[in-house]
Design an enzyme around this catalytic site. Sequence first.
Site, PDB file in Angstrom:
ATOM      1  N   THR A 199       0.690  -1.309  -0.103  1.00 29.48           N
ATOM      2  CA  THR A 199       0.131  -0.004   0.037  1.00 29.48           C
ATOM      3  C   THR A 199       0.797   1.144   0.151  1.00 29.48           C
ATOM      4  O   THR A 199       1.964   1.161   0.409  1.00 29.48           O
ATOM      5  CB  THR A 199      -0.954  -0.139   1.362  1.00 29.48           C
ATOM      6  OG1 THR A 199      -1.574   1.118   1.190  1.00 29.48           O
ATOM      7  CG2 THR A 199      -0.184   0.138   2.590  1.00 29.48           C
ATOM      8  N   ARG A 200       0.502   2.164  -0.686  1.00 31.84           N
ATOM      9  CA  ARG A 200       1.089   3.626  -0.688  1.00 31.84           C
ATOM     10  C   ARG A 200       0.043   4.568  -0.053  1.00 31.84           C
ATOM     11  O   ARG A 200       0.176   5.911  -0.227  1.00 31.84           O
ATOM     12  CB  ARG A 200       1.516   4.109  -1.909  1.00 31.84           C
ATOM     13  CG  ARG A 200       0.287   4.105  -3.045  1.00 31.84           C
ATOM     14  CD  ARG A 200       1.032   4.748  -4.246  1.00 31.84           C
ATOM     15  NE  ARG A 200       0.242   5.874  -4.918  1.00 31.84           N
ATOM     16  CZ  ARG A 200      -0.834   5.750  -5.737  1.00 31.84           C
ATOM     17  NH1 ARG A 200      -1.371   4.195  -5.978  1.00 31.84           N
ATOM     18  NH2 ARG A 200      -1.388   6.452  -6.141  1.00 31.84           N
ATOM     19  N   HIS A 204      -8.138   1.931   5.512  1.00 29.15           N
ATOM     20  CA  HIS A 204      -9.396   1.963   6.210  1.00 29.15           C
ATOM     21  C   HIS A 204      -9.804   0.595   6.682  1.00 29.15           C
ATOM     22  O   HIS A 204      -9.333  -0.312   6.420  1.00 29.15           O
ATOM     23  CB  HIS A 204     -10.255   2.849   5.479  1.00 29.15           C
ATOM     24  CG  HIS A 204      -9.612   4.094   5.194  1.00 29.15           C
ATOM     25  ND1 HIS A 204      -9.639   5.179   6.249  1.00 29.15           N
ATOM     26  CD2 HIS A 204      -9.247   4.558   4.058  1.00 29.15           C
ATOM     27  CE1 HIS A 204      -9.254   6.278   5.581  1.00 29.15           C
ATOM     28  NE2 HIS A 204      -8.796   6.035   4.446  1.00 29.15           N
ATOM     29  N   HIS A 207      -9.787  -2.136   4.011  1.00 29.10           N
ATOM     30  CA  HIS A 207      -8.479  -2.659   3.843  1.00 29.10           C
ATOM     31  C   HIS A 207      -8.067  -3.862   4.933  1.00 29.10           C
ATOM     32  O   HIS A 207      -7.713  -4.891   4.731  1.00 29.10           O
ATOM     33  CB  HIS A 207      -7.275  -1.870   3.713  1.00 29.10           C
ATOM     34  CG  HIS A 207      -7.575  -0.732   2.717  1.00 29.10           C
ATOM     35  ND1 HIS A 207      -7.884   0.486   3.131  1.00 29.10           N
ATOM     36  CD2 HIS A 207      -7.229  -0.856   1.376  1.00 29.10           C
ATOM     37  CE1 HIS A 207      -8.161   1.156   1.800  1.00 29.10           C
ATOM     38  NE2 HIS A 207      -7.640   0.498   1.001  1.00 29.10           N
ATOM     39  N   GLY A 292      -3.829  -5.797  -6.301  1.00 28.26           N
ATOM     40  CA  GLY A 292      -5.145  -5.059  -6.453  1.00 28.26           C
ATOM     41  C   GLY A 292      -5.567  -4.757  -7.728  1.00 28.26           C
ATOM     42  O   GLY A 292      -4.546  -5.040  -8.738  1.00 28.26           O
ATOM     43  N   ARG A 293      -6.753  -4.418  -7.964  1.00 25.44           N
ATOM     44  CA  ARG A 293      -7.275  -3.789  -9.129  1.00 25.44           C
ATOM     45  C   ARG A 293      -6.327  -2.647  -9.539  1.00 25.44           C
ATOM     46  O   ARG A 293      -6.253  -1.753  -8.665  1.00 25.44           O
ATOM     47  CB  ARG A 293      -8.825  -3.523  -8.740  1.00 25.44           C
ATOM     48  CG  ARG A 293      -9.637  -3.090 -10.120  1.00 25.44           C
ATOM     49  CD  ARG A 293     -11.002  -2.659  -9.783  1.00 25.44           C
ATOM     50  NE  ARG A 293     -11.554  -2.431 -11.064  1.00 25.44           N
ATOM     51  CZ  ARG A 293     -12.004  -1.264 -11.577  1.00 25.44           C
ATOM     52  NH1 ARG A 293     -11.092  -0.104 -11.160  1.00 25.44           N
ATOM     53  NH2 ARG A 293     -12.580  -0.896 -12.816  1.00 25.44           N
ATOM     54  N   HIS A 295      -3.339  -2.229  -9.931  1.00 23.99           N
ATOM     55  CA  HIS A 295      -2.120  -2.187  -8.818  1.00 23.99           C
ATOM     56  C   HIS A 295      -1.071  -1.151  -9.372  1.00 23.99           C
ATOM     57  O   HIS A 295      -0.571  -1.319 -10.558  1.00 23.99           O
ATOM     58  CB  HIS A 295      -1.661  -3.799  -8.968  1.00 23.99           C
ATOM     59  CG  HIS A 295      -0.710  -4.084  -7.841  1.00 23.99           C
ATOM     60  ND1 HIS A 295      -0.683  -4.424  -6.534  1.00 23.99           N
ATOM     61  CD2 HIS A 295       0.672  -3.628  -7.707  1.00 23.99           C
ATOM     62  CE1 HIS A 295       0.346  -4.359  -5.842  1.00 23.99           C
ATOM     63  NE2 HIS A 295       1.239  -3.835  -6.524  1.00 23.99           N
ATOM     64  N   ALA A 296      -0.602  -0.363  -8.559  1.00 21.60           N
ATOM     65  CA  ALA A 296       0.401   0.799  -8.897  1.00 21.60           C
ATOM     66  C   ALA A 296       0.035   1.414 -10.201  1.00 21.60           C
ATOM     67  O   ALA A 296       0.951   1.817 -10.831  1.00 21.60           O
ATOM     68  CB  ALA A 296       1.600  -0.123  -8.953  1.00 21.60           C
ATOM     69  N   MET A 334     -14.120  -4.718  -1.836  1.00 20.95           N
ATOM     70  CA  MET A 334     -15.057  -5.062  -0.519  1.00 20.95           C
ATOM     71  C   MET A 334     -16.050  -4.009  -0.495  1.00 20.95           C
ATOM     72  O   MET A 334     -15.700  -2.835  -0.832  1.00 20.95           O
ATOM     73  CB  MET A 334     -14.241  -5.058   0.607  1.00 20.95           C
ATOM     74  CG  MET A 334     -12.982  -6.226   0.749  1.00 20.95           C
ATOM     75  SD  MET A 334     -13.606  -7.797   0.381  1.00 20.95           S
ATOM     76  CE  MET A 334     -13.849  -7.884   2.441  1.00 20.95           C
ATOM     77  N   ARG A 452      20.594  29.108 -13.997  1.00 23.96           N
ATOM     78  CA  ARG A 452      19.322  29.345 -13.914  1.00 23.96           C
ATOM     79  C   ARG A 452      18.283  28.338 -13.626  1.00 23.96           C
ATOM     80  O   ARG A 452      17.332  28.666 -12.914  1.00 23.96           O
ATOM     81  CB  ARG A 452      18.908  29.989 -15.521  1.00 23.96           C
ATOM     82  CG  ARG A 452      19.680  31.247 -15.855  1.00 23.96           C
ATOM     83  CD  ARG A 452      18.858  32.303 -16.540  1.00 23.96           C
ATOM     84  NE  ARG A 452      18.493  31.591 -17.942  1.00 23.96           N
ATOM     85  CZ  ARG A 452      19.249  31.645 -19.068  1.00 23.96           C
ATOM     86  NH1 ARG A 452      20.338  32.054 -18.984  1.00 23.96           N
ATOM     87  NH2 ARG A 452      18.908  31.125 -20.130  1.00 23.96           N
ATOM     88  N   ILE A 478      10.454  33.928 -14.569  1.00 20.97           N
ATOM     89  CA  ILE A 478      10.093  33.799 -16.268  1.00 20.97           C
ATOM     90  C   ILE A 478      10.025  32.446 -16.543  1.00 20.97           C
ATOM     91  O   ILE A 478       8.880  32.006 -17.203  1.00 20.97           O
ATOM     92  CB  ILE A 478      11.293  34.558 -17.080  1.00 20.97           C
ATOM     93  CG1 ILE A 478      11.245  36.004 -16.747  1.00 20.97           C
ATOM     94  CG2 ILE A 478      10.948  34.343 -18.584  1.00 20.97           C
ATOM     95  CD1 ILE A 478      12.341  36.754 -17.518  1.00 20.97           C
ATOM     96  N   LYS A 520      13.586  49.247 -18.173  1.00 15.40           N
ATOM     97  CA  LYS A 520      14.922  48.747 -17.603  1.00 15.40           C
ATOM     98  C   LYS A 520      15.791  48.422 -18.709  1.00 15.40           C
ATOM     99  O   LYS A 520      16.963  48.162 -18.393  1.00 15.40           O
ATOM    100  CB  LYS A 520      14.748  47.368 -16.838  1.00 15.40           C
ATOM    101  CG  LYS A 520      13.924  47.515 -15.424  1.00 15.40           C
ATOM    102  CD  LYS A 520      14.082  46.395 -14.557  1.00 15.40           C
ATOM    103  CE  LYS A 520      13.287  46.659 -13.158  1.00 15.40           C
ATOM    104  NZ  LYS A 520      13.218  45.295 -12.491  1.00 15.40           N
TER     105      LYS A 520
END
Length: 575
Positions: A199-200, A204, A207, A292-293, A295-296, A334, A452, A478, A520
């Site tokens: 998991t990332r 809840h 899970h 998982g469905r 996944h990643a 689920m 820069r 810029i 300027k």
Amino acid sequence: MANTPHGGILKDLIVRDEHLHENLKTEAATLCDVTLTERQLCDLELIINGGFSPLEGFMNENDYNNVVESLRLADGTLFPMPITLDVSREDIQEFSIAPGTRIALRDPRDDQALAILTVEDVYRPDQVKEAINVFGADDPAHPSVAYLRSQAKEYYVGGKVQAIQLPTHFDYVALRYTPSELRAHFKKLAWRKVVAFQTRNPMHRAHRELTVRAARQRQANVLIHPVVGLTKPGDVDHYTRVRVYEAIMAKYPNGMGHLALLPLAMRMAGPREAVWHAIIRKNYGATHFIVGRDHAGPGKNSQGRDFYGPYDAQDLVTKYHEELQIEMVPFQQMTYMPSTDEYVPIDEVPKGAQTLDISGTELRKRLRNGAPIPDWFSYEGVVKTLRESYPPRLKQGFVIFLTGLHNSGKDTIAKALQVVLNEQGGRSVSVLSGDNIRPDLDTPFSYAPEERSKNLQRVAFVAAELSRAGAAVIATPIAPKQVSRDVIKGTVIHSAGAGANFFTIHVATPLEHCEATDRKGIYARARRGELSGVAGVDEIFETPERADLTVDVITQSIPEIVHSIVLLLETNSLL
């Protein structure tokens, strides 16, 4: 017993090179060195602790090409992800990097030497091909493709490493296990079957129910193994997530689950990533792995479609099942049934039965608005932690990024917007422009393009830090190149936490007007050759891609432009 490592032997380089530790440490002080990026640091840690077994270093050209083409190392071993050390042409020239060169690899946080790499080859990869083969498309909407385009250097250095030490971590030390340590932990507790959960995101109740169900069906234990390295830009920070995981572990049956952290830099590569994750969990000793469905998956591509199909990851893991030798547990979606107060797989819901769900979008909306989150969806401790880290939108910081030609009016707009936001109150307001920050943070006409670019990165860092603290930030460099703007946006989204609200405003005032009203004399000096790198004269100003708002001081007054920006912020619930 723990699963057999991928390739048959756990490549724990720390243990292997322990007897050389003092000699390697002494030698490192005499070598040229490469200070690792955050992603390279994650990769090196998992190389030297054995998490990437059978790798013993960064991939040489032969291994790299085979992995990109066929998901295999040159010796035929299944490995789906290129693990590479990218360096610039300047590094190669400065340090005379060539086959046989020994290089110290240093931690960017404390400058400690972590390993010594013996160079096997230096090669220039086809990064477009890498993007297409590994991630499915050369589309910058994919975070790893964006990384290849804007951050990865043009050359890769391949070679095996000798380990000096693991990176030092100061957070959640008790939860950080090497593969050898986790395997020893399983052996001590006599865990013979271990279901690993990747998991990332915060966890809840669904899970928890999913992982408990998977473990009970297989008479196994559960390893909650979240990623705490690099994840998708915009994800919940790992400090918040780990506090969530700690709160939810108390909800598991006594002795069933264990929490350990994984210092992985995710690539969000969908199917290939799932195979990679399975290999990593196998090296950590798991016997089963939940896929998982989607996944990643990284979300939507530039055309608004998902990068990968919902079950592509499960299909690819199934294809390599015999070689992986870790049993895949398909993620069962689920859903909550109020009639029985339980979560069940969606395909087991009786016909006509009422179900309840809260989507990720709805959850974020409730957190943002302070709306209640029912206890059937999550646990009190989880919700409390999320509310502490993610305050309502009205208290979150944001960055207004005004980009346009010199004298386009962006600095005037910034000052006027600062006044209006100060009038409204609720946040401190900071303007980052060439007129009010130190010269070394924004000197657009004094340095070479590389310098820069570094200055823009410094502005991005300051903007992210202020926004993370809840400030309103108005930045006006810029930034004529899209790649520089992408880096700035990526920095804010990745590191500003709840303040990762970023809006690009293109001040599209025509060059003719900018030059005609330039008191300027910047353009005049550039025309005479006294200045270089002036956008519109000797450097092209690239029209911003996907600007949130485009304005023009010729057709709009400053108050009108400021009002349009305020409306943009209000639409996003930030005012």
